[in-house]
Write a protein that holds these residues in place. Structure first.
Motif, mmCIF file in Angstrom:
data_model
loop_
_atom_site.group_PDB
_atom_site.id
_atom_site.type_symbol
_atom_site.label_atom_id
_atom_site.label_comp_id
_atom_site.label_asym_id
_atom_site.label_seq_id
_atom_site.Cartn_x
_atom_site.Cartn_y
_atom_site.Cartn_z
ATOM 1 N N UNK A 26 -7.085 7.410 -13.530
ATOM 2 C CA UNK A 26 -5.433 6.722 -13.705
ATOM 3 C C UNK A 26 -4.810 6.670 -12.536
ATOM 4 N N UNK A 27 -4.734 7.983 -11.838
ATOM 5 C CA UNK A 27 -4.198 8.220 -10.431
ATOM 6 C C UNK A 27 -4.666 7.445 -9.330
ATOM 7 N N UNK A 28 -5.888 7.439 -9.418
ATOM 8 C CA UNK A 28 -6.611 6.785 -8.172
ATOM 9 C C UNK A 28 -6.454 5.094 -8.503
ATOM 10 N N UNK A 29 -6.432 4.550 -9.638
ATOM 11 C CA UNK A 29 -6.279 3.364 -10.038
ATOM 12 C C UNK A 29 -4.908 2.879 -9.607
ATOM 13 N N UNK A 30 -3.998 3.319 -10.148
ATOM 14 C CA UNK A 30 -2.652 2.894 -9.907
ATOM 15 C C UNK A 30 -1.927 2.914 -8.615
ATOM 16 N N UNK A 31 -2.293 3.802 -7.700
ATOM 17 C CA UNK A 31 -1.856 3.887 -6.650
ATOM 18 C C UNK A 31 -2.631 2.784 -5.609
ATOM 19 N N UNK A 32 -3.517 2.220 -6.322
ATOM 20 C CA UNK A 32 -4.050 1.017 -5.575
ATOM 21 C C UNK A 32 -3.849 -0.518 -6.300
ATOM 22 N N UNK A 33 -3.010 -0.364 -7.076
ATOM 23 C CA UNK A 33 -2.843 -1.805 -7.747
ATOM 24 C C UNK A 33 -1.797 -2.892 -7.379
ATOM 25 N N UNK A 34 -1.066 -2.218 -6.527
ATOM 26 C CA UNK A 34 -0.059 -3.134 -6.012
ATOM 27 C C UNK A 34 1.221 -3.153 -7.153
ATOM 28 N N UNK A 35 2.405 -3.521 -6.804
ATOM 29 C CA UNK A 35 3.712 -3.540 -7.579
ATOM 30 C C UNK A 35 3.432 -4.432 -8.703
ATOM 31 N N UNK A 36 4.126 -4.205 -10.075
ATOM 32 C CA UNK A 36 4.156 -4.740 -11.163
ATOM 33 C C UNK A 36 4.438 -3.850 -12.452
ATOM 34 N N UNK A 37 4.641 -4.775 -13.460
ATOM 35 C CA UNK A 37 5.121 -4.113 -14.624
ATOM 36 C C UNK A 37 3.831 -2.942 -15.009
ATOM 37 N N UNK A 38 2.585 -3.521 -14.981
ATOM 38 C CA UNK A 38 1.457 -2.757 -15.426
ATOM 39 C C UNK A 38 1.450 -1.485 -14.730
ATOM 40 N N UNK A 39 1.496 -1.795 -13.413
ATOM 41 C CA UNK A 39 1.480 -0.271 -12.496
ATOM 42 C C UNK A 39 2.475 0.571 -12.863
ATOM 43 N N UNK A 40 3.925 0.150 -13.174
ATOM 44 C CA UNK A 40 4.888 1.209 -13.459
ATOM 45 C C UNK A 40 4.555 1.906 -14.839
ATOM 46 N N UNK A 41 3.943 0.875 -15.816
ATOM 47 C CA UNK A 41 3.670 1.796 -16.927
ATOM 48 C C UNK A 41 2.455 2.828 -16.771
ATOM 49 N N UNK A 42 1.473 2.418 -15.732
ATOM 50 C CA UNK A 42 0.473 3.370 -15.618
ATOM 51 C C UNK A 42 1.133 4.557 -14.872
ATOM 52 N N UNK A 43 1.918 4.416 -13.930
ATOM 53 C CA UNK A 43 2.863 5.441 -13.357
ATOM 54 C C UNK A 43 3.562 6.430 -14.284
ATOM 55 N N UNK A 44 4.248 5.747 -15.190
ATOM 56 C CA UNK A 44 4.870 6.646 -16.232
ATOM 57 C C UNK A 44 3.657 7.396 -17.104
ATOM 58 N N UNK A 45 2.641 6.647 -17.707
ATOM 59 C CA UNK A 45 1.708 7.442 -18.562
ATOM 60 C C UNK A 45 1.187 8.526 -17.777
ATOM 61 N N UNK A 46 0.749 8.431 -16.479
ATOM 62 C CA UNK A 46 0.408 9.409 -15.580
ATOM 63 C C UNK A 46 1.079 10.739 -15.502
ATOM 64 N N UNK A 47 2.425 10.324 -15.252
ATOM 65 C CA UNK A 47 3.455 11.445 -15.221
ATOM 66 C C UNK A 47 3.435 12.338 -16.551
ATOM 67 N N UNK A 48 3.568 11.528 -17.712
ATOM 68 C CA UNK A 48 3.766 12.245 -19.059
ATOM 69 C C UNK A 48 2.378 13.077 -19.120
ATOM 70 N N UNK A 49 1.503 12.195 -18.996
ATOM 71 C CA UNK A 49 -0.106 12.997 -19.371
ATOM 72 C C UNK A 49 -0.315 14.041 -18.555
ATOM 73 N N UNK A 50 0.221 14.029 -17.189
ATOM 74 C CA UNK A 50 0.238 15.069 -16.188
ATOM 75 C C UNK A 50 0.842 16.324 -16.525
#
Ligand code: HEM
Ligand code: HEM
Length: 173
Positions: A26-50
């Motif tokens: 998730x970390x590797x994918x989200x940092x390479x996706x470019x800006x967008x709503x889905x990217x933001x959701x992945x970031x939020x999910x990553x932080x909570x799961x982390x």
């Protein structure tokens, strides 16, 4: 005498493994996706799961301190034993350090963070932008180190299961 970890230790091990096997890609994918709503959701999910993975790591270590590890069914070569021990403690070190560093960097750059959308995470750490960048470099480097160590760990687990067949794999199942 039991040669197995306790049921609680097994549950925590597999829950932790599942969390980490989601978090790293998730970390590797989200940092390479470019800006967008889905990217933001992945970031939020990553932080909570982390944060959850950090809590599970702390509980695991507390249970380990109380219950210890079971003896081995068959004596392992002393070198293998030392390497296994070193590998396990390196894993524990990394799974504590990575989320702490991610938390510290996120405190500097990215307030507020919601834990699974339920509550605001207190992000108390402060610092400069250059410190934040340095912390994210450590976060990434340590996570890649963890991924490599986990590959070696899985390789050894499968070796014990299918080649050596010495009961080591079954200690955790
Ligand atoms: C064991 C737990 C964790 C693991 C294994 C992990 C792993 C990763 C990985 C592999 C990346 C991609 C790095 C890159 O290629 O640039 C990443 C990025 C990131 N992580 Fe984590 N992480 C964990 C916990 C956390 C926590 C607790 C937080 C914050 C509360 C966090 C915040 C971030 C952020 C914000 C990024 C993006 C950094 C950037 O945009 O450069 N991580 N993480
Ligand atoms: C993905 C993240 C993983 C992490 C961070 C991790 C971490 C650990 C740690 C720290 C121990 C030592 C337990 C202790 O003595 O306190 C351990 C034991 C063990 N793990 Fe994992 N593990 C992971 C995934 C896996 C996977 C996917 C497998 C199987 C394919 C596996 C199989 C085992 C086995 C069989 C043991 C017992 C080894 C022994 O007692 O010598 N682990 N793991």
């Amino acid at each position: 005498m039991s040669f197995h970890y306790s049921a609680l230790q097994k549950c925590l091990h597999w829950l932790h493994a599942a969390l980490l096997l989601c978090l790293i890609p998730l970390g590797l994918v989200m940092t390479r996706m470019g800006e967008g709503a889905l990217t933001n959701q992945f970031y939020e999910g990553h932080k909570s799961l982390g944060i959850l993975a950090f809590v599970v790591a702390v509980v695991r270590l507390a249970v380990r301190a109380i219950q210890g590890a079971p003896p081995y069914e068959r004596a392992l070569h002393p070198l293998v034993r030392v390497l296994a021990k070193a590998g396990h403690w390196a894993l524990y070190g990394l799974v504590l350090m990575i989320p702490l560093v991610g938390y510290a960097a996120t405190s500097i750059c990215c307030k507020p963070v919601m834990l699974f959308g339920l509550m605001v995470v207190p992000l108390e750490f402060t610092g400069s932008e250059s410190l934040m960048k340095l912390l994210f470099v450590w976060h990434e480097t340590a996570a890649i180190g963890l991924a490599l160590l986990v590959c070696g760990h899985i390789g050894m687990a499968l070796y014990h299961r299918f080649k050596a067949r010495d009961g080591v794999f079954e200690r955790m199942t």
